[in-house]
Design an enzyme around this catalytic site. Structure first.
Site, PDB file in Angstrom:
ATOM      1  N   GLY A   1      17.820  98.142 118.630  1.00  0.00           N
ATOM      2  CA  GLY A   1      18.039  98.597 117.595  1.00  0.00           C
ATOM      3  C   GLY A   1      17.813  99.218 116.190  1.00  0.00           C
ATOM      4  O   GLY A   1      17.194  97.963 115.576  1.00  0.00           O
TER       5      GLY A   1
ATOM      6  N   VAL B   1      20.414  99.005 109.901  1.00  0.00           N
ATOM      7  CA  VAL B   1      20.162  97.543 109.983  1.00  0.00           C
ATOM      8  C   VAL B   1      18.808  96.713 110.205  1.00  0.00           C
ATOM      9  O   VAL B   1      18.050  96.676 109.774  1.00  0.00           O
ATOM     10  CB  VAL B   1      20.918  96.414 110.008  1.00  0.00           C
ATOM     11  CG1 VAL B   1      20.595  95.214 110.190  1.00  0.00           C
ATOM     12  CG2 VAL B   1      22.360  97.096 109.518  1.00  0.00           C
TER      13      VAL B   1
ATOM     14  N   LYS C   1      41.908  96.298 107.633  1.00  0.00           N
ATOM     15  CA  LYS C   1      40.915  96.806 107.870  1.00  0.00           C
ATOM     16  C   LYS C   1      41.624  98.180 108.742  1.00  0.00           C
ATOM     17  O   LYS C   1      42.801  97.674 109.317  1.00  0.00           O
ATOM     18  CB  LYS C   1      39.940  96.469 109.870  1.00  0.00           C
ATOM     19  CG  LYS C   1      39.379  97.038 110.303  1.00  0.00           C
ATOM     20  CD  LYS C   1      38.099  96.721 109.884  1.00  0.00           C
ATOM     21  CE  LYS C   1      36.776  97.273 110.164  1.00  0.00           C
ATOM     22  NZ  LYS C   1      35.485  96.795 110.139  1.00  0.00           N
TER      23      LYS C   1
END
Ligand code: NAD
Length: 355
Positions: A178, A182, A78
């Protein structure tokens, strides 16, 4: 700083600070046991460099587990760029960052994450090959969100199979918290599958728009986890499953795409004691990285091949539940164990090779 690295464990940590552009970035490579490390670049402000280092190390370790459990031949890595993207971003800033990534010679492959965009990835590609998730016009796999939603849908099928002995979602009630990139794509799949859908988002305009197009019912973002439903699907922020919210759940299972849903390790146990089946987030939301991994296949990116592999998330979730039953552990612990078994086997195979 080295103490922080030692506490989290990492094969390699690289840092850069460029006086001309103001770029300050850290790459953490947690493990390359399964292949080159791959994970996104997070671009945001931090209160301190120690906080940034802790974040990147924690996220890199998470990527090792995510790749391992979903079957990618990739390791965990990352990157963080420290600072305000709105103030710092320029083409030369991103190109300077790309040269930093390029100097790692492929041990770390970057991708989009919070604060970085597909345009950033496309610009990095002009400097370095070590970037994934570039635009489809450049031969990349593009926005990973539809792939992630496809994976969540198959995880939900596995949850249905486990809870009701029937993968069909027709007539099941799913509450999605949410409805961003997605969550919104997931709602469309759920409606197509005949499910009853309740949604919530802190952005009222977005919730209203998705309700209009899907027919879903809207509830407030603060109450969505309390909805009496079959499955609660967190698709917004992390740490939504905690000491306060778990006692308020009125669902049989939790299965969503948000990263790091459990506030602490003990929350996996809290869910089990309430009889709520938890589908571990890093298994459920691996569709995006499975999609990206397809870019590295011998024939390049192929949408249908990628979608077939992503559907396999359902089988992986079923294995996680079976392992949890077999060893009387939580699904979260079982998912970690599956990943560790694959990592240990790969490390043992590498150690037995003649040097
Ligand atoms: P997004 O930013 O497009 O959507 C998140 C949505 O959640 C937004 O609409 C936002 O308004 C809403 N939101 C924020 N706080 C909320 C709250 N308290 N309650 C209800 N809604 C709230 O992000 P996304 O790309 O859809 O990702 C959603 C989650 O899934 C994130 O945790 C992300 O890390 C994770 N994830 C995403 C992908 C991907 O492919 N995009 C892959 C793996 C994991």
């Amino acid at each position: 700083m080295l103490e922080i690295v030692a506490a989290h464990g990492a094969e390699q940590v690289s840092m850069t600070a460029d006086p001309v552009t103001g770029l300050r970035a850290i790459v953490a490579i947690h493990s390359t046991v399964l292949g080159p490390s791959l994970g996104g670049t997070r671009f945001r402000t931090y209160d301190s460099e120690d906080e940034a280092l802790t974040d990147v190390l924690r996220l890199a370790r998470g990527m090792t587990y995510k790749h391992a459990v979903c079957g990618n031949d990739l390791g965990g890595g990352k990157a963080v760029i420290i600072g305000d993207p709105a103030r710092l971003r320029s083409d030369e800033f991103i190109r300077t960052y790309a040269r930093f990534i390029d100097r790692l010679e492929g041990r770390y492959l970057t991708a989009e994450d919070v604060g970085t965009t597909q345009a950033d990835m496309d610009l990095i590609r002009t400097v370095s090959p070590y970037v994934t998730g570039v635009s489809e016009r450049l031969g990349g796999s593009g926005d990973p969100s539809p792939a992630t939603a496809w994976g969540v849908l198959h995880a939900l099928y596995a949850v249905g199979e486990r809870l009701w002995g029937d993968a069909s979602l027709a007539g099941r009630h799913i509450a999605v918290s949410g409805v961003g990139k997605v969550g919104r794509a997931l709602v469309d799949h759920l409606v197509d599958a005949g499910a009853r859908v309740t949604i919530a988002d802190v952005r009222d305009d977005l919730a209203a728009e998705v309700a209009q197009s899907s027919g879903a019912e809207v509830v407030s973002a603060t109450d969505v986890h309390k909805v009496r439903c079959d499955v609660f699907s967190p698709c917004a922020l992390g740490a939504v499953l905690n000491e306060r919210t778990i006692p308020e759940l009125q669902c049989d299972a939790v299965c969503g795409c948000a990263n790091n849903q459990l506030a602490g390790e003990e929350d996996g146990e809290r869910l089990s004691s309430r009889g709520v089946l938890y589908a571990p987030d890093f298994v459920v939301n691996a569709g995006g990285v499975i999609n990206i991994a397809q870019e590295r296949g011998p024939d390049g990116y192929g949408h249908d091949r990628a979608w077939d592999r992503i559907a396999g998330i359902g089988a992986t979730i079923s294995r996680v539940f079976a392992l949890a039953d077999e060893h009387a552990i939580t699904p979260a612990e079982a998912a970690d164990r599956l990943a560790e078994e694959r990592l240990d086997a790969a490390a043992a195979a590498a150690a037995s090779q003649p040097s």
